[in-house]
Design a protein around this motif. Structure first.
Motif, short mmCIF file in Angstrom:
data_model
loop_
_atom_site.label_atom_id
_atom_site.label_comp_id
_atom_site.label_asym_id
_atom_site.label_seq_id
_atom_site.Cartn_x
_atom_site.Cartn_y
_atom_site.Cartn_z
N TRP A 1 0.84 -1.20 0.00
CA TRP A 1 0.00 0.00 0.00
C TRP A 1 0.87 1.24 0.00
N CYS B 1 11.85 2.83 -5.36
CA CYS B 1 11.27 4.18 -5.42
C CYS B 1 11.36 4.79 -6.81
N LEU C 1 16.58 0.11 0.92
CA LEU C 1 15.90 0.95 1.90
C LEU C 1 16.80 1.18 3.10
N ILE D 1 16.27 -4.32 2.05
CA ILE D 1 15.11 -4.30 1.18
C ILE D 1 15.49 -3.50 -0.06
N VAL D 2 15.30 -4.13 -1.20
CA VAL D 2 15.66 -3.43 -2.44
C VAL D 2 14.65 -2.31 -2.67
N CYS D 3 15.17 -1.15 -2.89
CA CYS D 3 14.31 0.03 -3.03
C CYS D 3 13.68 0.07 -4.43
N HIS E 1 1.29 5.07 8.45
CA HIS E 1 1.70 3.66 8.44
C HIS E 1 1.94 3.19 7.00
N ARG F 1 9.69 -5.87 6.55
CA ARG F 1 8.83 -4.72 6.79
C ARG F 1 9.47 -3.84 7.85
C1 LIG Z 1 6.04 1.74 6.55
S1 LIG Z 1 5.69 0.45 5.43
C2 LIG Z 1 4.95 1.32 4.13
C3 LIG Z 1 3.60 0.74 3.79
C4 LIG Z 1 3.67 -0.59 3.11
N1 LIG Z 1 3.89 -0.39 1.68
C5 LIG Z 1 2.42 -1.42 3.37
O1 LIG Z 1 1.82 -1.93 2.43
O2 LIG Z 1 2.05 -1.54 4.53
C6 LIG Z 1 7.28 0.04 4.90
C7 LIG Z 1 7.37 -1.15 4.01
O3 LIG Z 1 6.84 -0.88 2.72
C8 LIG Z 1 7.72 -1.39 1.70
N2 LIG Z 1 8.34 -0.26 1.00
C9 LIG Z 1 8.23 1.04 1.31
N3 LIG Z 1 8.91 1.81 0.46
C10 LIG Z 1 9.51 0.99 -0.41
C11 LIG Z 1 10.39 1.19 -1.52
N4 LIG Z 1 10.78 2.39 -1.91
N5 LIG Z 1 10.80 0.10 -2.18
C12 LIG Z 1 10.43 -1.14 -1.81
N6 LIG Z 1 9.60 -1.40 -0.78
C13 LIG Z 1 9.14 -0.34 -0.08
C14 LIG Z 1 8.76 -2.22 2.43
O4 LIG Z 1 8.26 -3.51 2.56
C15 LIG Z 1 8.81 -1.55 3.78
O5 LIG Z 1 9.30 -2.37 4.79
#
Ligand SMILES: C[S@@+](CC[C@H](N)C(=O)[O-])C[C@H]1O[C@@H](n2cnc3c(N)ncnc32)[C@H](O)[C@@H]1O
Length: 628
Positions: free
Chosen positions: A352, A618, A627, A614-616, A418, A391
């Motif tokens: 999300w 963005c 990340l 975690i591979v970014c 979140h 996460r």
């Molecule tokens: C604070 S949560 C953000 C919300 C998350 N996307 C969710 O569905 O709940 C952080 C997690 O989202 C994913 N995430 C956030 N930014 C990302 C990015 N730039 N690239 C890859 N994964 C990302 C990773 O799994 C990360 O640990």
């Protein structure tokens, strides 16, 4: 060794727990007991109570655990029917469960002939059943309880059982070897295979044009609408929340509870009764004596409530003891989020995300990062678990000299923040804000827009970055640690004094700083209130627009801050405290010389173990690849 190999293996973010475990097995790595338990629990949640119960039944069958539950899974009604690849599937409403948990079951699994024939008659008349929840079902929220119960039943074996081990039990039950607890249709000895829930991985492979997929989508959309209503019912911010999934069959996240403010974790009390406030008639014109000055910092906002300070500046807003009213320009974060946002499913595997449904001008307060405030020790423990599943929701309140006892965990309790994803080129930036809690160790975390943000743009901030930056390209976004340290020491001193913490060193070396030249921000101010550009928003009436250009605003903030910074540089020989007419008489402050000389870390989420990268995704030009 193994850990490095895991880095090399690059388990994708949001990857399946089972993939993660397979990777670990391949690398001869074992999860710790805590992590294994946590993953087992997540696996049960992921497969849902029906499949979980079926898997557990295998253990019952093997005599490894006992099941003395007299709980029933009873079909309340059949709502719909589809034929998929020659097989009949029925949409089941379960007794005691809200419609959000309806599931499609193959006909072979059902033993409720009476309901089936009743449904066929109904269908023959060309009627469609409506999914209306009764209040009882909605009130019970039974899903989590079911999984929790199952997890509890697994207690005797859960430390020896791995998620992979559990899933390997899911091979078809052989005829004649039926488990002995009550099956999903409520009959002893009559277990039922069940389909996976909408969010189960298998579903994502369905043909999106099939009727089955479309039906599933309807279910998911309905569950998301329910969730959106639920969120807006709790949300206390002036602007609303929209939920949208145009991408897959993921429904509302489990294990997430919406909150509006920090929640105290075990053993933590968050004080919210400041002992002092300002007496200003007009805070904006009284910047010499208003709260920020008392705390040794700078008035953070222009008259129209947009930022006039740069990142790293501690923000002190007027509090409940102050004389000023809610319209005071120094009350911004406390007024809540004013921009309508949308929680949306990202299309590139980041789960999300959050996008704005309104244009946002640079320097505007967007959203607060709230969660459960936990101790450092607890954060270490949870961090390992989050790391293990790729996460992160931990945000260190590592903002002051001295110890850093607190972390904010937004994993289970949180608001829209979140769901905000990371970007190496973010449009939000983080500020520490003190309002009614003046304990320097407990700032609130506020996200402000770094630049103008278009309607529909995803909101992101930079999760970085304590610790390892080996893989990180240099970023323009780094905090000026030296400047930050100085300001924080000053603010720490005043806050400690205001919160009257007897454990802190104090000095009565206070001198009034009447000679301070408080910056007049009216010169640099370009705000004029006008209507927003969005058609979506109905809640927000307080959004502003600059007449001046963004660049101008940015330049002004920079030079304003430079000026403030220079003032502070020249003040280093002076005592830090500003004992103003508004400060309580006899108040004392901690001399900055006595303050611990720890360089403050940044106020950003941490990866506690640094074991998993975690591979970014963005997509920024300056992306640092990971990340963490
Ligand atoms: C604070 S949560 C953000 C919300 C998350 N996307 C969710 O569905 O709940 C952080 C997690 O989202 C994913 N995430 C956030 N930014 C990302 C990015 N730039 N690239 C890859 N994964 C990302 C990773 O799994 C990360 O640990």
């Amino acid at each position: 060794m193994g850990i490095i190999e895991i880095f090399e293996s690059r388990v994708p973010c949001l990857s399946d727990i089972l993939d993660l475990q397979r990777t670990c097995q391949k690398n001869q790595l074992k999860f710790s007991t805590d992590t294994n338990r946590y993953l087992l629990y997540l696996t049960l949640k992921k497969v849902g109570p029906f499949v979980a119960q079926k898997l557990v039944s295998k253990l019952v069958e093997k005599g490894e655990i006992k099941w003395d539950d007299d709980d029933n899974w009873e079909v309340e009604q059949i709502l719909d029917h589809v034929e998929e690849e020659g097989k009949d599937f029925y949409l089941i409403k379960w007794k005691g469960w809200s419609n959000a948990y309806n599931s499609w079951e193959p006909k072979d699994n059902l033993s409720c002939e009476d309901l089936l024939s009743e449904f066929k008659e109904y269908q023959a008349k060309g009627k469609k059943r409506r999914m209306v929840d009764n209040e009882d079902d909605l009130a019970r929220h039974p899903k989590r309880n079911r999984v929790d119960e199952i997890f509890h039943k697994l207690a005797p074996v859960r430390d020896t059982l791995s998620p992979l081990g559990l899933m390997s039990l899911s091979s078809p039950t052989k005829k004649g070897k039926r488990p002995v607890y009550r099956g999903i249709n409520g009959n002893y000895g009559e277990p039922r295979n069940v389909l996976r829930k909408a969010s189960a991985p298998g579903m994502k492979q369905l043909n999106p044009r099939s009727k089955f997929y479309k039906q599933k989508r309807v279910e998911v959309q309905k569950a998301l609408k329910d969730w959106e209503r639920h969120l807006n019912g709790i949300n206390s911010d002036p602007a609303g929340i929209v939920v949208e999934n145009l991408v897959d069959l993921e429904g509302p996240p489990e294990n997430f509870v919406y909150i509006n403010d920090y929640r105290s974790g075990e053993g933590i009390t968050i004080p919210d009764d400041p002992i002092v406030g300002c007496e200003c008639e007009d805070c904006h014109s009284n910047q010499k004596t208003c709260c920020p000055a008392q705390c040794g910092s700078t008035f953070a906002y222009y008259k129209k409530k947009r930022l006039r300070v740069v990142r790293g500046t501690p923000i002190y807003e007027c509090n409940k003891r102050c004389k000023c009213g809610p319209e005071c320009p120094n009350r911004v974060v406390q007024q809540g989020r004013k921009f309508k946002v949308c929680l949306f499913r990202t299309a590139n595997g980041r789960g999300w995300g959050v996008k704005t449904l309104q244009k946002i001008k640079e320097g505007s307060f967007v959203v607060e990062y709230v969660g459960e405030v936990i101790t450092d020790k607890e954060a270490e423990r949870r961090g390992k678990q989050y790391d293990a599943v790729g996460r992160t929701y931990l945000f260190d309140l590592d903002y002051n000299p001295g110890d850093c006892p607190f972390t904010v965990d937004a994993g289970y309790y949180g608001n829209v923040s979140h769901f905000i994803n990371h970007s190496c080129d973010p449009n939000l930036e983080v500020f520490a804000v003190w309002i009614n809690t003046l304990d320097p160790r407990l700032p609130r975390i506020a996200l402000f827009s770094k630049r103008d943000i278009e309607k529909g743009e995803e909101l992101t901030f930079d999760y970085m970055m304590t610790g390892d930056t080996t893989n990180a390209a240099p970023t323009l976004d780094n905090v000026d640690i030296t400047k930050q340290a100085k300001l924080l020491q000053a603010s720490s001193a005043q806050s400690v004094e205001m919160s009257n913490d007897p454990n802190n060193l104090v000095s009565d070396d206070n001198t009034a700083t009447e000679d301070e030249d408080t910056t007049d921000d009216t010169q640099g101010e370009t705000d004029t209130a006008v209507e927003t550009e969005t058609e979506c928003d109905t809640a927000d009436t307080d959004v502003e627009k600059d007449e001046g250009s963004s660049q101008k605003n940015r330049d002004e903030r920079e030079s304003e801050s430079q000026k403030n910074h220079d003032e502070r540089e020249s003040e280093t020989s002076r005592p830090e405290m500003a004992a103003t007419g508004d400060a309580p008489s006899g108040s004392v402050g901690k001399n900055v010389e006595n303050a611990p000389k720890k360089t403050p870390e940044k106020l950003l989420p941490k990866s506690v173990t640094d074991q998993y990268k975690i591979v970014c995704q963005c997509g920024a030009k300056n992306c640092r690849k990971y990340l963490f």
